[in-house]
Write an enzyme that holds these catalytic residues in place. Structure first.
Site, PDB file in Angstrom:
ATOM      1  N   TRP A 146       0.332  -0.813  -0.106  1.00  0.00           N
ATOM      2  CA  TRP A 146       0.087  -0.283  -0.127  1.00  0.00           C
ATOM      3  C   TRP A 146       0.433   1.386  -0.084  1.00  0.00           C
ATOM      4  O   TRP A 146      -0.078   2.360  -0.706  1.00  0.00           O
ATOM      5  CB  TRP A 146      -0.964   0.034   0.970  1.00  0.00           C
ATOM      6  CG  TRP A 146      -0.070  -0.392   2.226  1.00  0.00           C
ATOM      7  CD1 TRP A 146      -0.046  -1.598   3.239  1.00  0.00           C
ATOM      8  CD2 TRP A 146       0.990   0.596   2.545  1.00  0.00           C
ATOM      9  NE1 TRP A 146       0.506  -1.653   4.008  1.00  0.00           N
ATOM     10  CE2 TRP A 146       1.024  -0.175   4.198  1.00  0.00           C
ATOM     11  CE3 TRP A 146       1.085   1.326   3.321  1.00  0.00           C
ATOM     12  CZ2 TRP A 146       1.848  -0.294   5.095  1.00  0.00           C
ATOM     13  CZ3 TRP A 146       2.051   2.029   4.302  1.00  0.00           C
ATOM     14  CH2 TRP A 146       2.097   1.567   5.145  1.00  0.00           C
ATOM     15  N   ASN A 147       1.950   1.432   0.293  1.00  0.00           N
ATOM     16  CA  ASN A 147       2.760   2.124  -0.139  1.00  0.00           C
ATOM     17  C   ASN A 147       2.560   2.935  -1.293  1.00  0.00           C
ATOM     18  O   ASN A 147       3.416   3.982  -1.332  1.00  0.00           O
ATOM     19  CB  ASN A 147       4.395   2.406   0.808  1.00  0.00           C
ATOM     20  CG  ASN A 147       5.207   1.425  -0.376  1.00  0.00           C
ATOM     21  OD1 ASN A 147       4.908   0.679  -0.699  1.00  0.00           O
ATOM     22  ND2 ASN A 147       6.439   0.709  -0.014  1.00  0.00           N
ATOM     23  N   GLY A 204       5.367  -6.756  -1.297  1.00  0.00           N
ATOM     24  CA  GLY A 204       5.885  -6.572   0.715  1.00  0.00           C
ATOM     25  C   GLY A 204       6.582  -6.821   1.726  1.00  0.00           C
ATOM     26  O   GLY A 204       8.172  -6.850   1.404  1.00  0.00           O
ATOM     27  N   GLU A 256       9.791  -8.810  -4.030  1.00  0.00           N
ATOM     28  CA  GLU A 256      10.412  -7.527  -3.105  1.00  0.00           C
ATOM     29  C   GLU A 256      10.138  -7.375  -1.938  1.00  0.00           C
ATOM     30  O   GLU A 256       8.962  -6.878  -1.952  1.00  0.00           O
ATOM     31  CB  GLU A 256      10.387  -6.336  -4.624  1.00  0.00           C
ATOM     32  CG  GLU A 256      11.023  -6.923  -6.231  1.00  0.00           C
ATOM     33  CD  GLU A 256      11.770  -6.168  -6.174  1.00  0.00           C
ATOM     34  OE1 GLU A 256      12.609  -5.975  -5.467  1.00  0.00           O
ATOM     35  OE2 GLU A 256      12.672  -6.717  -7.314  1.00  0.00           O
ATOM     36  N   LEU A 257      11.386  -7.461  -0.907  1.00  0.00           N
ATOM     37  CA  LEU A 257      11.037  -6.898   0.575  1.00  0.00           C
ATOM     38  C   LEU A 257      11.235  -6.343   0.886  1.00  0.00           C
ATOM     39  O   LEU A 257      12.094  -4.660   0.786  1.00  0.00           O
ATOM     40  CB  LEU A 257      11.134  -8.228   1.157  1.00  0.00           C
ATOM     41  CG  LEU A 257      10.961 -10.119   0.313  1.00  0.00           C
ATOM     42  CD1 LEU A 257      11.020 -11.405   0.876  1.00  0.00           C
ATOM     43  CD2 LEU A 257       9.518 -10.043  -0.420  1.00  0.00           C
ATOM     44  N   CYS A 263      10.410   0.937   1.127  1.00  0.00           N
ATOM     45  CA  CYS A 263      11.439   0.036   1.462  1.00  0.00           C
ATOM     46  C   CYS A 263      12.922   0.318   1.322  1.00  0.00           C
ATOM     47  O   CYS A 263      13.395  -0.238   1.513  1.00  0.00           O
ATOM     48  CB  CYS A 263      10.627  -1.304   0.159  1.00  0.00           C
ATOM     49  SG  CYS A 263      11.519  -0.216  -1.736  1.00  0.00           S
TER      50      CYS A 263
HETATM   51  P1  NAD Z   1       2.780  -7.299   3.595  1.00  0.00           P
HETATM   52  O1  NAD Z   1       3.242  -8.023   3.311  1.00  0.00           O
HETATM   53  O2  NAD Z   1       1.864  -7.583   4.977  1.00  0.00           O
HETATM   54  O3  NAD Z   1       1.881  -6.884   2.280  1.00  0.00           O
HETATM   55  C1  NAD Z   1       1.739  -7.166   1.154  1.00  0.00           C
HETATM   56  C2  NAD Z   1       0.886  -7.622   0.167  1.00  0.00           C
HETATM   57  O4  NAD Z   1       0.169  -8.844   0.612  1.00  0.00           O
HETATM   58  C3  NAD Z   1      -0.572  -6.788  -0.096  1.00  0.00           C
HETATM   59  O5  NAD Z   1      -1.329  -6.936  -1.194  1.00  0.00           O
HETATM   60  C4  NAD Z   1      -1.394  -8.206   0.990  1.00  0.00           C
HETATM   61  O6  NAD Z   1      -3.229  -8.256   1.234  1.00  0.00           O
HETATM   62  C5  NAD Z   1      -1.025  -9.354   0.747  1.00  0.00           C
HETATM   63  N1  NAD Z   1      -0.236 -10.370   1.721  1.00  0.00           N
HETATM   64  C6  NAD Z   1      -0.933 -10.644   3.687  1.00  0.00           C
HETATM   65  N2  NAD Z   1      -0.551 -11.684   3.320  1.00  0.00           N
HETATM   66  C7  NAD Z   1      -0.427 -13.339   3.030  1.00  0.00           C
HETATM   67  C8  NAD Z   1      -0.601 -13.556   2.184  1.00  0.00           C
HETATM   68  N3  NAD Z   1      -0.332 -15.023   3.383  1.00  0.00           N
HETATM   69  N4  NAD Z   1       0.019 -14.456   1.048  1.00  0.00           N
HETATM   70  C9  NAD Z   1      -0.639 -13.699  -0.265  1.00  0.00           C
HETATM   71  N5  NAD Z   1      -0.427 -12.115  -0.177  1.00  0.00           N
HETATM   72  C10 NAD Z   1      -0.527 -11.705   0.925  1.00  0.00           C
HETATM   73  O7  NAD Z   1       3.671  -5.842   3.431  1.00  0.00           O
HETATM   74  P2  NAD Z   1       2.663  -3.948   3.060  1.00  0.00           P
HETATM   75  O8  NAD Z   1       2.189  -3.905   4.991  1.00  0.00           O
HETATM   76  O9  NAD Z   1       1.337  -4.093   2.686  1.00  0.00           O
HETATM   77  O10 NAD Z   1       3.737  -3.212   2.863  1.00  0.00           O
HETATM   78  C11 NAD Z   1       4.619  -2.661   2.863  1.00  0.00           C
HETATM   79  C12 NAD Z   1       6.009  -3.616   2.746  1.00  0.00           C
HETATM   80  O11 NAD Z   1       6.840  -4.528   1.219  1.00  0.00           O
HETATM   81  C13 NAD Z   1       7.235  -2.827   3.904  1.00  0.00           C
HETATM   82  O12 NAD Z   1       8.011  -4.337   4.176  1.00  0.00           O
HETATM   83  C14 NAD Z   1       8.265  -2.912   2.542  1.00  0.00           C
HETATM   84  O13 NAD Z   1       9.653  -2.423   2.321  1.00  0.00           O
HETATM   85  C15 NAD Z   1       7.929  -3.957   1.621  1.00  0.00           C
HETATM   86  N6  NAD Z   1       7.997  -3.505   0.278  1.00  0.00           N
HETATM   87  C16 NAD Z   1       9.212  -3.487  -0.333  1.00  0.00           C
HETATM   88  C17 NAD Z   1       9.509  -3.383  -2.273  1.00  0.00           C
HETATM   89  C18 NAD Z   1      10.482  -3.428  -2.799  1.00  0.00           C
HETATM   90  O14 NAD Z   1      11.054  -3.384  -3.832  1.00  0.00           O
HETATM   91  N7  NAD Z   1      11.684  -4.273  -2.161  1.00  0.00           N
HETATM   92  C19 NAD Z   1       8.506  -2.037  -2.468  1.00  0.00           C
HETATM   93  C20 NAD Z   1       7.433  -1.464  -1.436  1.00  0.00           C
HETATM   94  C21 NAD Z   1       6.985  -2.027  -0.294  1.00  0.00           C
END
Ligand code: NAD
Length: 487
Positions: free
Chosen positions: A157-158, A234, A254-255, A288
């Site tokens: 969502w960011n 995520g 991409e975490l 991120c």
């Molecule tokens: P999150 O992992 O909570 O959620 C990300 C997505 O995964 C959402 O759409 C969520 O609904 C889905 N999801 C949740 N549980 C799931 C499951 N069990 N199976 C499949 N999908 C599932 O992350 P967030 O809070 O939405 O985002 C923030 C995170 O994203 C931070 O850690 C940030 O660093 C990371 N991020 C990484 C990058 C990158 O390019 N490396 C870019 C942006 C954000």
């Protein structure tokens, strides 16, 4: 007359070229983090919706994969133009649903989104194969890339638009059909984006969109036997689950990261302090690539800290993200705000000095407005140093040498981005070559990136696997094929 696109309504799901009702009657409310008002509702999709979406994507995939890349590129370019035409509507929806400041940030995200579509189109046209030699002169060998088939994309969502599109635009351009699941807390603006760009003329079933909870629809998509590849952006924790659930499928993960930002004693301190404003406060720290740990040489720490405090006071204006004067909006959701409280509280309890901020700002429409926060005397055992806070924080930890900085950075296990400030470029390069990170900026903020370059976490770290950006992601969602012609 062009259709009016509006955020505020009850959104269905998009499958097989049509907006449809979900198989579930359950709804998720989209609540604006800045006003606290319900701005839309979206479907809480279920596994039956995922089955339908995967079925549509599979039916469409062969024809799309074998279409001319020039035709696919044409559709992608049309999509980028439709997005550009709706720049204002999309930016306002983003600010309403995500919370980022309209003037300072939301328009930029839409502009970058346009770029992802147009770049993917250009890259698709230039993908080519080779004709390697055979051991036998009576044979000819063709080696080229083919799309995977059906690709599932799950995004955070960011950066609700670009984090999905950086994966699905190239996946589509490379000839895959796609199912996109956005994060629940920014699903409404994501639905609006879909409504805008699908008018480009994708054949039915090539692009599909399902909203719902990650643990329900996201999990079902990852484990679905009809899906060939997963692109996930995520958190580390969710990425680990996905790696397991999507085992056997091609994956880009991409975490998270903690963006270690090093200031050496020979740095241009003013330049470094200016870069902190962008590293820590862009998107209220919910990036991120955000700088979340500042390793500052003891010889310049006091002077640097003073500069950061005065620049923060001068340039960070927390408030209504629709106001042109605002430079930082609210956090997107309560879970993120809770983590901010927890990490600041933990740091203070373990001996950090709270120099500025540290609380949620009062007197605003919601409790999600976190203050720009500066902490001194941070130590490695604090959560704020060792993990990802994802809030507007500048935690400063004193170091005595380049080597100490490198050891600390490599110790925490993230491997996404890092930055170093020094006037000696050879020293900067030595740092860049010694830290385990996929991307290092010398004399620029951790939040500086260029979309055409490969971006991602270093292999073997918590930050994920694979790369997005430019042609790298086209390669990730295609695979080599060899054909031997026996003459
Ligand atoms: P999150 O992992 O909570 O959620 C990300 C997505 O995964 C959402 O759409 C969520 O609904 C889905 N999801 C949740 N549980 C799931 C499951 N069990 N199976 C499949 N999908 C599932 O992350 P967030 O809070 O939405 O985002 C923030 C995170 O994203 C931070 O850690 C940030 O660093 C990371 N991020 C990484 C990058 C990158 O390019 N490396 C870019 C942006 C954000």
């Amino acid at each position: 007359m062009a259709a009016q696109h509006e955020l505020g309504r009850d959104w269905g799901i998009y499958i097989d070229g049509q907006w449809q009702s979900s198989s579930s009657i359950d709804r998720i409310q989209s609540i604006s983090p800045s006003s606290g008002k319900v701005i839309a509702t979206v479907s809480r999709g279920n596994t039956a919706d995922i089955d339908r979406a995967v079925g549509a994507a599979r039916r469409a995939s062969k024809a799309w994969a074998s279409a001319s890349p020039f035709y696919r590129a044409e559709v992608m370019i049309k999509a980028s133009q439709l997005i550009a035409d709706e720049r204002d509507t999309l930016a306002r929806a983003l600010t309403d649903d995500q919370g980022k400041p309209l003037v300072k940030e939301a328009y930029d995200e839409v502009d970058e989104l346009v770029l992802y579509f147009s770049m993917a189109a250009e890259d698709a046209k230039r993908q080519s194969g080779t004709m390697p030699h055979s051991v036998d002169p009576t044979r000819r060998v063709l080696q080229y890339r083919v799309p995977l088939g059906v690709v599932g994309v799950i995004s955070p969502w960011n950066w609700p638009y670009t984090m999905g599109a950086e994966v699905f635009a190239p996946a589509l351009a490379a000839g895959n059909s796609v199912i996109w699941i956005p994060a629940p807390s920014t699903a409404a603006c994501s639905a609006l984006l879909v409504e805008v760009f699908v008018e480009a003329g994708f054949p039915e079933g090539v692009f599909n969109f399902v909203t719902g909870l990650g643990a329900e629809v996201g999990d079902a998509l990852c484990a679905h036997p009809g899906v060939d590849g997963i692109g996930f952006v995520g958190s580390v924790a969710t990425g680990e689950k996905i790696a397991y659930r999507a085992a056997g499928k091609k994956q880009i993960l991409e975490l998270g990261g903690n963006g270690p930002f090093v200031v050496l004693e020979d740095a241009d301190l003013e330049k470094a302090a200016r870069a902190v404003m962008d590293a820590s406060f862009l998107c209220a720290g919910q990036s991120c690539t955000a700088g979340e740990l500042f390793l500052v040489h003891k010889g310049v720490k006091e002077e640097f800290l003073e500069m950061v405090v005065s620049m923060t006071k001068e340039s960070i204006n927390l408030g209504d993200p629709f106001s042109p004067e605002t430079t930082m909006g609210p956090l997107n959701n309560e879970a993120c705000a809770d983590k901010f409280d927890e990490h600041v509280g933990d740091a203070v309890a373990k001996g950090a000095r709270l120099v500025q901020g540290g609380k949620r700002e009062g007197g605003l429409p919601t409790t999600l407005y976190a203050q720009a926060t500066i902490l001194d005397s941070v130590s490695p055992d604090m959560l704020i140093a060792s993990s990802e806070t994802f809030g507007p924080v500048v935690p400063i930890l004193e170091i005595s040498s380049d080597q100490e900085a490198i050891s600390l950075v490599n110790r925490f296990g993230f491997g996404l981005t890092s930055a170093v400030f020094t006037t000696d470029l050879a020293r900067g390069l030595a740092y860049a070559e010694s830290v385990e990170a996929g991307w290092v900026n010398v004399n620029a903020s951790t939040n500086l990136w260029e979309s055409h370059l490969p971006f991602g976490g270093r292999s073997g770290t918590l930050s994920g696997r694979g790369r997005v950006g430019g042609t790298s992601v086209l390669e990730a969602f295609s695979e080599p094929k060899v054909v031997i012609l026996q003459l």
